[in-house]
Design a protein around this motif. Structure first.
Motif, PDB file in Angstrom:
ATOM      1  N   PRO A  45       0.805  -1.230   0.000  1.00  0.00           N
ATOM      2  CA  PRO A  45       0.000   0.000   0.000  1.00  0.00           C
ATOM      3  C   PRO A  45       0.839   1.282   0.000  1.00  0.00           C
ATOM      4  O   PRO A  45       0.405   2.303  -0.527  1.00  0.00           O
ATOM      5  CB  PRO A  45      -0.838  -0.103   1.276  1.00  0.00           C
ATOM      6  N   GLU A  46       2.041   1.225   0.575  1.00  0.00           N
ATOM      7  CA  GLU A  46       2.916   2.406   0.590  1.00  0.00           C
ATOM      8  C   GLU A  46       3.370   2.746  -0.837  1.00  0.00           C
ATOM      9  O   GLU A  46       3.413   3.916  -1.226  1.00  0.00           O
ATOM     10  CB  GLU A  46       4.130   2.141   1.488  1.00  0.00           C
ATOM     11  N   VAL A  47       3.674   1.725  -1.619  1.00  0.00           N
ATOM     12  CA  VAL A  47       4.069   1.929  -3.012  1.00  0.00           C
ATOM     13  C   VAL A  47       2.881   2.491  -3.795  1.00  0.00           C
ATOM     14  O   VAL A  47       3.022   3.464  -4.543  1.00  0.00           O
ATOM     15  CB  VAL A  47       4.570   0.609  -3.646  1.00  0.00           C
ATOM     16  N   THR A  48       1.720   1.892  -3.611  1.00  0.00           N
ATOM     17  CA  THR A  48       0.517   2.338  -4.322  1.00  0.00           C
ATOM     18  C   THR A  48       0.191   3.793  -3.996  1.00  0.00           C
ATOM     19  O   THR A  48      -0.112   4.583  -4.896  1.00  0.00           O
ATOM     20  CB  THR A  48      -0.683   1.440  -3.950  1.00  0.00           C
ATOM     21  N   LYS A  49       0.273   4.148  -2.735  1.00  0.00           N
ATOM     22  CA  LYS A  49      -0.035   5.520  -2.301  1.00  0.00           C
ATOM     23  C   LYS A  49       0.901   6.529  -2.957  1.00  0.00           C
ATOM     24  O   LYS A  49       0.455   7.560  -3.482  1.00  0.00           O
ATOM     25  CB  LYS A  49       0.090   5.609  -0.778  1.00  0.00           C
ATOM     26  N   ASN A  50       2.196   6.236  -2.955  1.00  0.00           N
ATOM     27  CA  ASN A  50       3.157   7.178  -3.520  1.00  0.00           C
ATOM     28  C   ASN A  50       3.124   7.195  -5.043  1.00  0.00           C
ATOM     29  O   ASN A  50       3.378   8.224  -5.661  1.00  0.00           O
ATOM     30  CB  ASN A  50       4.559   6.885  -2.981  1.00  0.00           C
ATOM     31  N   ALA A  51       2.788   6.059  -5.647  1.00  0.00           N
ATOM     32  CA  ALA A  51       2.619   6.028  -7.103  1.00  0.00           C
ATOM     33  C   ALA A  51       1.409   6.885  -7.502  1.00  0.00           C
ATOM     34  O   ALA A  51       1.466   7.635  -8.490  1.00  0.00           O
ATOM     35  CB  ALA A  51       2.438   4.594  -7.578  1.00  0.00           C
TER      36      ALA A  51
END
Length: 163
Positions: free
Chosen positions: A138-144
């Motif tokens: 989710p951290e990757v998705t949020k920043n993407a």
């Protein structure tokens, strides 16, 4: 110590009512020393080294708005070498934290550089970031998502977006 948030701990301790003047003096001295080290840690050379190694982490430099304002033109060196490496990390890294930080940094570049949106688009960043929107972390998705929003809206209209 800086990376682990010691500055916030010192600031919190200073806010308490202490009767020991030596303790207050020591806390003040520690706070000054930490602020000096944050400045050193926030240098573009340290950032450049981190990006070139391909292993990114949430160090103070990534979230420091002053760093981005003061060093945004440094990204233009060597035909945007650091930006190109940052975009390459989006394809090559398998570490979720590295991917999240790379997306965040790319969004910071887009936000702070006057032509950031155009440059990132020319370097094919959008396609690489779009692939990360479905990442399991989710951290990757949020920043993407933040990065894509800034790519589509540009700095003028995306200034309200927060990480």
């Amino acid at each position: 110590m800086v990376d682990l948030g010691l500055l916030q701990v010192v600031e919190s301790l200073k806010a308490q009512a202490w009767s020991d003047e030596d303790l207050l003096e020591a806390l003040n001295h520690l706070e000054v020393g930490l602020r000096v080290n944050i400045k050193k840690l926030s240098s573009f050379d340290k950032y450049k080294q981190e990006v070139l190694l391909g292993h990114l982490d949430w160090s103070p430099v990534h979230k420091d708005a002053v760093f981005w304002r003061e060093n945004i033109t440094s990204f233009e060196e060597n035909d945007f070498q650091i930006l190109r490496v940052l975009i390459t990390i989006l394809d090559s890294s398998t570490e979720p934290r590295t991917l999240a930080v790379a997306c965040f940094d790319l969004s910071q570049f887009i936000q702070c550089h006057p032509a950031g949106r155009v440059i990132a688009t020319d370097l094919k960043a959008k396609e690489r970031v779009m692939k990360l929107l479905n990442h399991e972390n989710p951290e990757v998705t949020k920043n993407a998502l933040l990065c894509i929003q800034r790519l589509f809206l540009g700095a003028k209209y995306a200034s309200f977006l927060q990480a």
